[in-house]
Enzyme design. Structure first.
Site, short mmCIF file in Angstrom:
data_model
loop_
_atom_site.label_atom_id
_atom_site.label_comp_id
_atom_site.label_asym_id
_atom_site.label_seq_id
_atom_site.Cartn_x
_atom_site.Cartn_y
_atom_site.Cartn_z
N ASP A 139 0.97 -1.07 0.11
CA ASP A 139 0.08 0.03 0.08
C ASP A 139 0.95 1.22 -0.01
OD1 ASP A 139 -2.96 1.13 1.11
OD2 ASP A 139 -1.30 2.23 1.57
N ILE A 167 -5.61 1.94 -0.43
CA ILE A 167 -5.23 1.03 -1.48
C ILE A 167 -5.32 -0.52 -1.40
CG2 ILE A 167 -3.42 0.64 -3.48
CD1 ILE A 167 -2.32 3.47 -2.87
N ASP A 168 -4.73 -0.80 -0.25
CA ASP A 168 -5.01 -2.35 0.11
C ASP A 168 -6.56 -2.47 0.21
OD1 ASP A 168 -2.74 -3.72 0.18
OD2 ASP A 168 -2.32 -3.01 2.32
N MET A 169 -7.12 -1.79 0.99
CA MET A 169 -8.81 -2.11 1.23
C MET A 169 -9.38 -1.85 -0.11
SD MET A 169 -8.35 -2.90 4.35
CE MET A 169 -10.05 -3.32 4.94
N GLY A 172 -9.16 -4.85 -2.34
CA GLY A 172 -10.07 -5.89 -1.73
C GLY A 172 -11.47 -5.66 -2.19
#
Length: 395
Positions: A139, A167-169, A172
């Protein structure tokens, strides 16, 4: 309301945040999700301080509703078990680097050989093509690489990361959208699909109007602190007892804004009557507004501006946000139970159907807690066969 994904089985081989968050959302909607980990476990288990249930807060945030098994995929017996599990699964999610996935036999081609209509989701750092396709990404590195960090913070100051791993979430969420779209397509065509998402593609998409303005007119955005380059006012202001964010999104809203401040004369000031005028005179208007807001309280200004349909919000900390009646009314704080009956508070699912949230079915799992149950239930292995796999180093 019945769970919409009842009957869907998911193998979650992914780690850290993006892939596991996708799998958690699938579990929230009723899918049976088996988290497949190495004997050492998802490294996210060790990040940050342990929560009361003994797992890290990082791990707790993206792994509810799952069962955990351990497989040592460096051993052929474990890879054989995984292939058998994939033959019973509807969805596989993995975040290995491409060469590692092929070496371990968890790439798309290997697993669709045992389940031709498999929906397979690959989560990567840099995407499936290009010179960096085989490189890891995170991220924070992607906030830098994508240009997002260049427009975050205050001009002339050192770079600043976003306070959340957005960005990670968001990757997802993109993975969830891709998987559910592929499941719908499979219902219509009978064919599986290879869904590919990456942190880079998510980050570039999130550039939004900044990216489009650069592509179309070469406009290079600058860091704006709490503000927005093309709207004035729209930023944080300090009040006598704290901070709020307030803004006028158009000229009509600006007139309501000025009335809410008790300064209707500002709306008629030729310097400030239009957004372009306010942009041209930002250096005069913002200090003037700062002085006005400093004379009152956050609650007082919020009430006055909300009454006039002005964009305004107090700057909450997490205690204030997660305890707010509006957040609670929308089921964004939920409780899951461990097998021992311990209550684990978690953040809720960000989308609902008919306004109704599905309650989380189980708390995030201890490492390998469900290995024997999953192998017996999905593959019909007996205790002796499971013990033989343990002795072979597969589990």
């Amino acid at each position: 309301m019945s769970a919409l994904l009842d009957g869907i089985t998911v193998l979650d081989l992914s780690r850290v945040l993006a892939g596991p968050y996708c799998a958690q959302l699938l579990a929230d909607q009723g899918a049976s999700v088996v988290k497949v980990e190495s004997p050492e476990g998802d490294e996210c288990r060790a990040w940050g301080s342990p929560a009361p249930n003994g797992l890290s807060h990082n791990f707790n945030s993206v792994n509810r509703g799952k069962r955990s098994i351990t497989l040592n995929l460096k051993s052929e017996p474990a890879r054989g078990v995984l292939r058998r599990l994939a033959g019973q699964a509807d969805v596989v999610i993995q975040s290995f680097l491409p060469d590692t996935a092929r070496r371990l036999g968890v790439d798309y081609d290997s697993l669709r050989a045992v389940r031709p209509d498999l929906v397979f989701c690959s989560v990567s750092g840099f995407g499936s093509r290009g010179p960096l396709a085989g490189k890891p990404g995170y991220d924070l590195t992607m906030q830098a690489f994508s240009g997002i960090m260049s427009l975050t913070g205050h001009e002339g100051q050192p770079p600043v990361r976003s306070g959340v791993s957005f960005i990670d979430m968001t990757t997802g969420l993109n993975a969830y959208a891709g998987v559910t779209t592929a499941l719908l397509a499979r219902e219509r065509t009978g064919r599986g699909a290879h869904v590919q998402v990456s942190l880079l593609e998510t980050a570039i998409a999130l550039l939004g109007y900044h990216g489009v303005a650069w592509l179309q007119q070469g406009i290079m955005p600058r860091p704006q602190g709490s503000g927005i380059a093309h709207l004035v006012p729209y930023q944080a202001f300090r009040c006598a007892d704290g901070w709020l964010l307030a803004g006028a999104t158009n000229d009509a809203a600006w007139r309501r804004f000025a009335q809410g401040l008790g300064r209707p004369d500002l709306a008629d000031d030729p310097r400030f009557a239009t957004n372009q005028g306010r942009l041209d005179h930002r250096g005069e208007l913002v200090p003037l507004l700062e002085g006005i807001f400093a004379s009152g309280t956050v609650a007082g200004w919020v009430e006055r501006l909300q009454d006039r349909q002005v964009a305004v919000a107090p700057l909450h900390d997490l205690e204030q946000a997660l305890g707010h009646p509006q957040v609670l009314a929308n089921d964004m704080v939920v409780t899951a139970l461990t097998p021992a009956g311990q209550a684990v508070p978690l953040l809720g699912c960000p989308f609902k159907f008919a306004g109704e949230a599905m309650p989380p079915r189980r708390a995030p799992p201890p490492l390998g807690a469900d290995t024997a149950d999953v192998l017996a239930g999905m593959l019909g292995l007996d205790a002796a066969e499971i013990e033989a796999l343990r002795q072979a180093g597969a589990l």
